[in-house]
Design a protein around this motif. Structure first.
Motif: not given
Length: 705
Positions: A332-335, A374-381
């Motif tokens: 997630y951080k890289e893509s 951070e996972f929640l941030e990615g899920m919301l994104h």
């Protein structure tokens, strides 16, 4: 069962038209970075167990048969030869005299008097070639693309790259091979293959190291220990995995089938990280083409694996699973988006974003809570930002947010809608665990959008246009188009987070029972409007003959357990027993459909033990139908779950009574906390259903009865 009894050719007899697993015979370490296998053909189905010829030993990173001819990225093929077969691109071998195991591979070429052995290591392998014939050598080729950059007295170096790429730059695999007896001569042929002859000696030993980081790392990753020690290490690593679950039964074929499935659950995802000089994990960022710290993994389709693989890891695999989760966060951080289908970067395959289920299931069980913000941030994104290419995240995020469903003019709109609703539920789970109460409620409410596609008139989930009109040409047996690898029969029940809410849409338990009876008793009929031709999943559904419950594909994995939500789990017990014992085997045609990165193997594991994670993201397992006289799960926390089955005969197809530590157990489900505390479950089977075996307390659903 010992690793020596595992034959990796399990489920490798397949074709484009019919999948019996679509597996490859991989020799590797658990979660190994490289797979080694025999190549017998040039196309997607590059191995068949009955072939009497082979094209070489293939170093593979094949994520799935369906990735295409270039889907096996960064691969290298080494064809051993002696003087009589020098120059040939395909030679005869004896599959009967060869040995295919997870921890070593032996290839016998009787006519050539050549035996080749492969022992895998963490980042390479040792290959030994033994023959009285002279002029032993290897023909090196690249199924994708590559070159040899150096051939010296005792060293061969080169690289193979990735052609099927969605990133900015192709990933490159560097390899370093040390030849103990030395190279005699080599030539590059016009077809970009390399003939490399070795100094004459009865046995030639090749020590191979690989790296996705650099040629220097490939040198560092080259094994140095004796072959016998390396093979012992590989065997021990596999036996440790196989020993996590012990099953015993009078029918040894059932036991063998179980362990062949357990082997396949530890192949994917593959490691894409290595270790630097200080022993810390590092990997190549496939988007920035830079070396970064931390874990990374490849080759996993979450649409398949989220339903079964990771719930199993949460019970028995705590060595690798926490690292895997960290690797997904690095993706997630890289893509910029949480991954959907890693191969090696995110290819964006399949609807929904099922990595959300993996995250929510870990959160529900308290695993890697340090990663959850951070996972929640990615899920919301993924839930709010539309990828311009409609590949990453939710492909139709904007339309879903605008309409509350994905309109029919979008591909596979029904499945996308239902999968987004499930992801909304998963977001609510993680938000709740982090104390984000309002956010949790928002996404819990949004997860109810599935109701927007329920047609009371048709009794199914039906596509809608942008004006809110249901599809006028709806047919419940029309595959594709609005649905993914199925029709309305398989897709309409993909509301695992709220089955009671779905029951309410039908009207009552009795109305829902009517549709479930039809689900199981209808003919496996289909029409091909959405695809325009018969796809292999259609053929498998018809061939397997389980009505419209196509357990040969992921959308049907949970369907047998729907009967628990009307208080009649005994409806599913014969169905499960028949499916487990008729559709799975330890042979070359081992599955009722695509195995898919461990997903179907793990479906078998759970269901043969007698319980199943119906809704990943909620900490509950539904009781199904045990298949073994005795089984013991050695949980990661040191506790054991013991399961024994009395009257475990083919004719006893129902559970008569369940006890836990001698006390009658009436629930049709098991809480995760109870399971991991250790349980002693005993199942008494019977000839007829016992409606009073379980009480009327229903499994979890967001809507309460």
């Amino acid at each position: 069962m010992n690793v020596n009894q595992i034959d990796t050719r399990h489920a490798t007899s397949n074709s484009f038209e019919l999948s019996r697993g679509n597996c490859f015979p991989f020799t590797t370490l658990p979660f190994g970075m490289n797979f080694f296998a025999v190549e017998t053909h040039e196309d997607n189905w590059w191995f068949h167990p009955e072939a009497k010829h082979f094209r070489g030993l293939r170093l593979s990173h094949q994520p799935t048969m369906w990735a295409g001819t270039k889907g096996d990225f960064c691969s290298v093929c080494l064809l051993p030869y002696t003087r009589p077969t020098k120059g040939l691109k395909s030679v005869s071998y004896s599959p009967e005299r060869s040995e295919f195991h997870p921890h070593y591979l032996k290839i016998s070429q009787p006519n050539n008097q050549l035996e080749t052995n492969v022992v895998p290591t963490e980042y390479g392998a040792v290959i030994t070639m033994t023959s009285p014939q002279d002029q032993k050598g290897v023909l090196v080729s690249f199924p994708t693309s590559g070159t040899i950059t150096k051939v010296e007295d005792k060293v061969i170096e080169g690289w193979s790259d990735q052609l099927h790429t969605h990133g900015k730059v192709p990933l490159k695999l560097y390899f370093h091979i040390e030849v103990a007896t030395g190279v005699a001569n080599w030539t590059r042929r016009d077809d970009d293959t390399y003939e490399i002859d070795f100094q004459d000696t009865p046995t030639v030993e090749l020590r191979m190291g690989t790296s996705f980081i650099s040629s220097a790392y490939a040198v560092k990753n080259t094994p140095v220990e004796p072959v016998s020690k390396l093979q012992e290490t590989a065997a021990n690593l596999w036996n440790e995995k196989l020993a996590k679950i012990e099953v015993t039964d009078l029918d040894q074929t059932k036991v063998s089938t179980f362990y062949h499935n357990l082997y396949r659950t530890f192949l994917y995802p593959q490691r894409l990280y290595e270790f630097d000089e200080t022993g810390e994990p590092v990997h190549r960022d496939v988007y920035a083409d830079e070396v970064k710290s931390g874990y990374l993994y490849m080759n996993n389709g979450f649409w398949d694996t989220a339903r079964t693989v990771y719930p199993l890891y949460s019970l028995i695999e705590m060595e690798e699973y926490p690292k895997i989760l960290e690797g997904f966060l690095n993706s997630y951080k890289e893509s910029g988006f949480l991954p959907k289908w890693l191969s090696p970067e995110d290819s964006g395959g399949m609807p929904g974003n099922y990595v959300d289920a993996v995250i929510a299931d870990a959160a529900a069980k308290g695993i890697r809570m340090d990663l959850m913000p951070e996972f929640l941030e990615g899920m919301l994104h993924s839930a709010t930002v539309q990828d311009e290419k409609r590949s990453a995240g939710r492909s139709y995020c904007a339309e879903y947010l605008e309409y509350g469903y994905v309109p029919q003019d979008m591909h596979e709109s029904v499945n996308h809608t239902l999968d987004y609703c499930y992801s909304d539920y998963c977001i609510s789970v993680v938000a709740d665990k982090l104390g984000e109460v309002e956010l949790a409620k928002k996404y819990a409410d949004q997860s109810m959008n599935y109701r927007n596609l329920f047609s009371k008139e048709d009794g199914f989930m039906v596509a809608k246009d942008r004006e809110g009109n249901f599809n006028e040409n709806f047919s419940p047996i029309s595959w594709g188009g609005d649905y993914t690898e199925g029709c309305a029969w398989q897709s309409s029940f993909a509301v695992v987070q709220d089955i009671q809410g779905l029951i309410n849409l039908y009207g009552s338990d009795e109305d829902f029972e009517d549709i479930l009876v039809r689900l199981g008793n209808s003919k496996p009929a289909f029409t091909v409007e959405g695809y325009g031709h018969v796809i292999h999943e259609m053929a498998e559904s018809e061939y397997n003959g389980f009505g419209q419950i196509n357990v040969g594909n992921q959308p049907s994995f949970h369907l047998p357990y729907l009967y628990s939500y009307i208080g009649k789990p005994y409806y599913a017990q014969p169905l499960l027993k028949q499916a487990i014992n008729r559709l799975f085997s330890d042979g070359w045609q081992g599955y009722p459909g695509d195995e898919d990165n461990g997903s179907m193997a793990t479906w078998y594991i759970f269901n043969s033990l007698g319980f199943y994670p119906f809704c990943p993201g909620h900490d509950e397992y539904l009781i199904g139908m045990p298949n073994f006289d005795q089984a013991v799960l050695h949980l990661a926390n040191g506790k054991d779950v013991s399961l024994t089955t009395e009257m475990n005969n083919p004719q006893q197809q129902f559970i008569h009574r369940v006890t836990e530590s001698g006390e009658t157990y009436h629930k049709s489900f098991i809480a995760h906390d109870d399971l991991v505390a250790g349980m002693n479950l005993n199942f008494e089977l019977g000839m007829v259903p016992n409606p009073r075996c379980f009480d009327q307390e229903r499994p979890f659903s967001m809507t309460k009865k």
